[in-house]
Design a protein around this motif. Structure first.
Motif, PDB file in Angstrom:
ATOM      1  N   LEU A 126       0.861  -1.182   0.000  1.00 34.17           N
ATOM      2  CA  LEU A 126       0.000   0.000   0.000  1.00 34.17           C
ATOM      3  C   LEU A 126       0.895   1.228   0.000  1.00 34.17           C
ATOM      4  CD1 LEU A 126      -2.802   1.396   0.344  1.00 34.17           C
ATOM      5  CD2 LEU A 126      -2.434   1.229   2.823  1.00 34.17           C
ATOM      6  N   GLY A 127       0.713   2.103  -1.001  1.00 33.45           N
ATOM      7  CA  GLY A 127       1.561   3.293  -1.115  1.00 33.45           C
ATOM      8  C   GLY A 127       0.755   4.556  -1.288  1.00 33.45           C
ATOM      9  N   VAL A 128       1.230   5.660  -0.683  1.00 36.85           N
ATOM     10  CA  VAL A 128       0.533   6.943  -0.758  1.00 36.85           C
ATOM     11  C   VAL A 128       1.532   8.056  -1.066  1.00 36.85           C
ATOM     12  CG1 VAL A 128      -1.277   6.235   0.862  1.00 36.85           C
ATOM     13  CG2 VAL A 128       0.781   7.375   1.730  1.00 36.85           C
ATOM     14  N   HIS A 129       1.001   9.156  -1.615  1.00 30.77           N
ATOM     15  CA  HIS A 129       1.790  10.367  -1.821  1.00 30.77           C
ATOM     16  C   HIS A 129       0.827  11.529  -2.083  1.00 30.77           C
ATOM     17  CE1 HIS A 129       2.198   9.379  -6.435  1.00 30.77           C
ATOM     18  NE2 HIS A 129       0.943   9.510  -6.053  1.00 30.77           N
ATOM     19  N   GLN A 130       1.402  12.729  -2.245  1.00 26.62           N
ATOM     20  CA  GLN A 130       0.602  13.904  -2.565  1.00 26.62           C
ATOM     21  C   GLN A 130       0.022  13.767  -3.973  1.00 26.62           C
ATOM     22  OE1 GLN A 130       3.211  17.249  -2.363  1.00 26.62           O
ATOM     23  NE2 GLN A 130       3.820  16.898  -0.232  1.00 26.62           N
ATOM     24  N   ILE A 131      -1.039  14.515  -4.220  1.00 29.42           N
ATOM     25  CA  ILE A 131      -1.558  14.571  -5.573  1.00 29.42           C
ATOM     26  C   ILE A 131      -0.679  15.498  -6.393  1.00 29.42           C
ATOM     27  CG2 ILE A 131      -3.925  14.153  -4.840  1.00 29.42           C
ATOM     28  CD1 ILE A 131      -4.461  17.161  -5.349  1.00 29.42           C
ATOM     29  N   SER A 132      -0.655  15.241  -7.694  1.00 22.13           N
ATOM     30  CA  SER A 132       0.002  16.179  -8.603  1.00 22.13           C
ATOM     31  C   SER A 132      -1.087  16.839  -9.437  1.00 22.13           C
ATOM     32  CB  SER A 132       1.001  15.455  -9.502  1.00 22.13           C
ATOM     33  OG  SER A 132       0.364  14.440 -10.237  1.00 22.13           O
ATOM     34  N   SER A 133      -0.987  18.133  -9.628  1.00 15.57           N
ATOM     35  CA  SER A 133      -2.047  18.880 -10.303  1.00 15.57           C
ATOM     36  C   SER A 133      -1.527  19.516 -11.582  1.00 15.57           C
ATOM     37  CB  SER A 133      -2.600  19.970  -9.368  1.00 15.57           C
ATOM     38  OG  SER A 133      -3.537  20.780 -10.043  1.00 15.57           O
ATOM     39  N   GLN A 134      -2.354  19.444 -12.633  1.00 17.33           N
ATOM     40  CA  GLN A 134      -2.025  20.132 -13.880  1.00 17.33           C
ATOM     41  C   GLN A 134      -2.428  21.610 -13.816  1.00 17.33           C
ATOM     42  OE1 GLN A 134      -0.309  18.497 -16.201  1.00 17.33           O
ATOM     43  NE2 GLN A 134      -0.363  16.757 -14.766  1.00 17.33           N
ATOM     44  N   ARG A 135      -3.186  21.954 -12.751  1.00 16.29           N
ATOM     45  CA  ARG A 135      -3.630  23.350 -12.589  1.00 16.29           C
ATOM     46  C   ARG A 135      -2.910  23.945 -11.389  1.00 16.29           C
ATOM     47  NH1 ARG A 135      -9.875  22.063 -12.131  1.00 16.29           N
ATOM     48  NH2 ARG A 135      -8.922  20.454 -10.835  1.00 16.29           N
ATOM     49  N   PRO A 136      -1.947  24.833 -11.618  1.00 15.58           N
ATOM     50  CA  PRO A 136      -1.092  25.288 -10.531  1.00 15.58           C
ATOM     51  C   PRO A 136      -1.701  26.368  -9.633  1.00 15.58           C
ATOM     52  CG  PRO A 136      -0.416  26.305 -12.593  1.00 15.58           C
ATOM     53  CD  PRO A 136      -1.505  25.338 -12.938  1.00 15.58           C
ATOM     54  N   ASP A 137      -2.949  26.798  -9.909  1.00 14.23           N
ATOM     55  CA  ASP A 137      -3.496  27.858  -9.070  1.00 14.23           C
ATOM     56  C   ASP A 137      -3.855  27.303  -7.697  1.00 14.23           C
ATOM     57  OD1 ASP A 137      -6.850  27.520  -9.293  1.00 14.23           O
ATOM     58  OD2 ASP A 137      -5.617  26.585 -10.864  1.00 14.23           O
ATOM     59  N   LEU A 138      -3.675  28.150  -6.674  1.00 10.46           N
ATOM     60  CA  LEU A 138      -3.848  27.740  -5.285  1.00 10.46           C
ATOM     61  C   LEU A 138      -5.282  27.341  -4.978  1.00 10.46           C
ATOM     62  CD1 LEU A 138      -2.597  27.433  -2.511  1.00 10.46           C
ATOM     63  CD2 LEU A 138      -3.036  29.869  -2.078  1.00 10.46           C
ATOM     64  N   ALA A 139      -6.270  28.036  -5.552  1.00  9.31           N
ATOM     65  CA  ALA A 139      -7.667  27.719  -5.263  1.00  9.31           C
ATOM     66  C   ALA A 139      -8.016  26.308  -5.701  1.00  9.31           C
ATOM     67  CB  ALA A 139      -8.579  28.737  -5.961  1.00  9.31           C
ATOM     68  N   SER A 140      -7.583  25.915  -6.882  1.00  7.93           N
ATOM     69  CA  SER A 140      -7.867  24.563  -7.362  1.00  7.93           C
ATOM     70  C   SER A 140      -7.197  23.525  -6.476  1.00  7.93           C
ATOM     71  CB  SER A 140      -7.379  24.402  -8.809  1.00  7.93           C
ATOM     72  OG  SER A 140      -8.101  25.243  -9.683  1.00  7.93           O
ATOM     73  N   ALA A 141      -5.970  23.791  -6.076  1.00  4.61           N
ATOM     74  CA  ALA A 141      -5.264  22.861  -5.197  1.00  4.61           C
ATOM     75  C   ALA A 141      -5.997  22.708  -3.876  1.00  4.61           C
ATOM     76  CB  ALA A 141      -3.837  23.337  -4.967  1.00  4.61           C
ATOM     77  N   GLN A 142      -6.509  23.852  -3.328  1.00  3.23           N
ATOM     78  CA  GLN A 142      -7.233  23.801  -2.062  1.00  3.23           C
ATOM     79  C   GLN A 142      -8.496  22.948  -2.186  1.00  3.23           C
ATOM     80  OE1 GLN A 142      -7.637  28.063  -1.334  1.00  3.23           O
ATOM     81  NE2 GLN A 142      -6.370  27.849   0.498  1.00  3.23           N
ATOM     82  N   PHE A 143      -9.237  23.139  -3.276  1.00  2.00           N
ATOM     83  CA  PHE A 143     -10.464  22.364  -3.451  1.00  2.00           C
ATOM     84  C   PHE A 143     -10.162  20.872  -3.578  1.00  2.00           C
ATOM     85  CE2 PHE A 143     -12.530  26.414  -4.940  1.00  2.00           C
ATOM     86  CZ  PHE A 143     -13.493  26.444  -3.944  1.00  2.00           C
ATOM     87  N   SER A 144      -9.143  20.527  -4.341  1.00  2.00           N
ATOM     88  CA  SER A 144      -8.790  19.120  -4.518  1.00  2.00           C
ATOM     89  C   SER A 144      -8.383  18.494  -3.193  1.00  2.00           C
ATOM     90  CB  SER A 144      -7.652  18.977  -5.535  1.00  2.00           C
ATOM     91  OG  SER A 144      -8.055  19.405  -6.812  1.00  2.00           O
TER      92      SER A 144
END
Length: 427
Positions: A126-144
């Motif tokens: 079982l492995g985990v890590h942070q998500i990687s986002s194609q949208r670098p804006d902070l608001a999108s990252a916060q929602f995800s």
């Protein structure tokens, strides 16, 4: 090639063909994207492969096909986050169990699905890590990130697991070892998902960096981890979906010249070894092994012996034995044992003089067969002589010069190694 070996070879070939044909004949394998179902086992859906942007819809289609599903087995490198969360939510709502088998891995978005399990167990990776986002804006990252936190909190995910997940860079993977799994309470008994959970951590409690980045930020959470009492765990274990799945036979190891003695639950007269193997498979799990004697005809029989376990090992050139193996079992073993074959190494009206292990006969053996098996079980015994008239069993350290003697039976031991003649995948 001797007649006996030739017969066994032909019988084994027949057994393999029949059993490999029986599986597909009784079941239909269907694929829905990365999901696989076996109609003969309507309580299991298998995730095999990456989670793509159509996986959530494919999972819904699989659920419609198997409305009584209870368990998801997971083997996936991860993939699309939103689809992973949607699938995880379905798993959570339906109270499905999730299982990572010893030879499987579940990474990244697959871990969301695993953590959604009402009952969950990891025996593979079982492995985990942070998500990687194609949208670098902070608001999108916060929602995800808030979506992930909200859902994983609903699943009762241990706080330490969340912390590790959000502190591991997206180009890295934290794989939990056995100590981690115990320490963080990752495995869970069935039903503990019903315990009250704290609400998702508010966004104000999530520490985000001052500038937008492609890496998800570290998270500080104070969510209590749900627990189950020891008494609850004992009662829930009786209902374990995963235990039931892990104990189902998925392989059959066949041995030639090896008799699984004792542990009988039934004996029958059947036509051949393949019929004996099928009778074992039809018992609903009560039979875990069998031995078929190729020289004993159906009438008067019996020639097929169904067993609750492998039992004592005994060499017999006329025997074909099979052992059912589950996912929890390792690859079938080879066996090195002392053998006194009742057909080839036991002689009527023969006495072996001297070499007795004791000044007194072995009193627990009442028959020649008992005497033979007593020698097999005794590492110091290399031969035996049984006096039929007196019902005396003499175990010997070696074989002396044989001599003719009425009413005596003698046998000689040799060391043999038995490898599986074949291993049949029942799935």
């Amino acid at each position: 090639m001797s007649t006996c070996i030739l017969v066994i070879s032909r019988v084994l070939t027949a057994v393999c063909f029949v059993l490999m044909a029986v599986g597909p004949g009784l079941a239909e394998i269907k694929n829905f994207g990365p999901f696989k179902i076996d109609t003969a086992r309507p309580d299991v859906i298998a995730l095999e492969g990456p989670i793509d942007d159509r996986a959530a819809l494919a999972f819904r289609r699989a659920l419609l096909t198997l409305p009584d599903v209870k368990l998801m087995t997971l083997n996936s490198p991860g993939g699309e986050v939103d689809n992973g969360l949607l699938i995880a939510d379905d798993v959570f709502q339906r109270k499905l169990a999730t299982y990572i088998a010893p030879d499987a891995e579940c990474y990244s978005a697959c871990s969301y699905i695993f953590l959604a399990g009402d009952e969950r167990r990891v025996e593979g990776k079982l492995g985990v890590h942070q998500i990687s986002s194609q949208r670098p804006d902070l608001a999108s990252a916060q929602f995800s990130i808030s979506d992930i936190i909200d859902m994983l909190n609903r699943f009762g995910t241990p706080t330490d697991v969340l912390t590790i997940m959000f502190r591991t860079p997206p180009d890295d993977m934290y794989v939990f070892n056995e100590a981690d799994i115990t320490k963080y309470g990752i495995n869970r008994s069935r039903g503990s998902a019903d315990t009250p959970r704290a609400p998702a951590a508010p966004l104000a409690d999530v520490q985000l960096p001052a500038t937008a980045t492609n890496n998800a930020p570290a998270v500080v959470l104070d969510t209590p981890t749900p627990s189950v009492s020891m008494a609850d765990s004992a009662s829930l274990a009786e209902l374990s979906v995963i235990e039931d799945y892990a104990k189902r036979p998925n392989r059959l190891a066949l041995y030639t010249g090896l008799d699984f003695s004792e542990q009988d639950i039934a004996s029958e007269a059947v036509d051949d070894a393949k019929a004996c193997a099928l009778r074992c498979l039809e018992t609903g799990g009560a039979c875990r092994a069998f031995t078929f004697n190729i020289t004993t005809p159906k009438s008067p029989g019996p020639n097929c012996f169904l067993k609750s376990a492998r039992g004592q090992l005994d060499g017999n050139a006329s025997a074909i034995s099979g052992q059912l193996l589950s996912r929890a079992d390792s690859y079938p073993s080879s066996f090195t044992i002392g053998v006194i074959d009742p057909k080839a190494s036991v002689f009527e009206n023969v006495d072996l003089v001297g070499g007795d292990l004791s000044r007194k006969p072995f009193t627990k053996a009442k028959t020649a067969r008992d005497c033979r098996l007593a020698c097999v079980d005794n590492d110091s015994c290399r031969a035996f002589t049984y006096l039929k008239r007196k019902k005396e069993c003499w175990l010997k350290s070696g074989a002396s010069q044989p001599r003719a003697a009425a009413d005596m039976i003698s046998g000689l031991k040799k060391i043999e190694t038995f490898e599986p003649a074949t291993v049949i995948d029942l799935e």
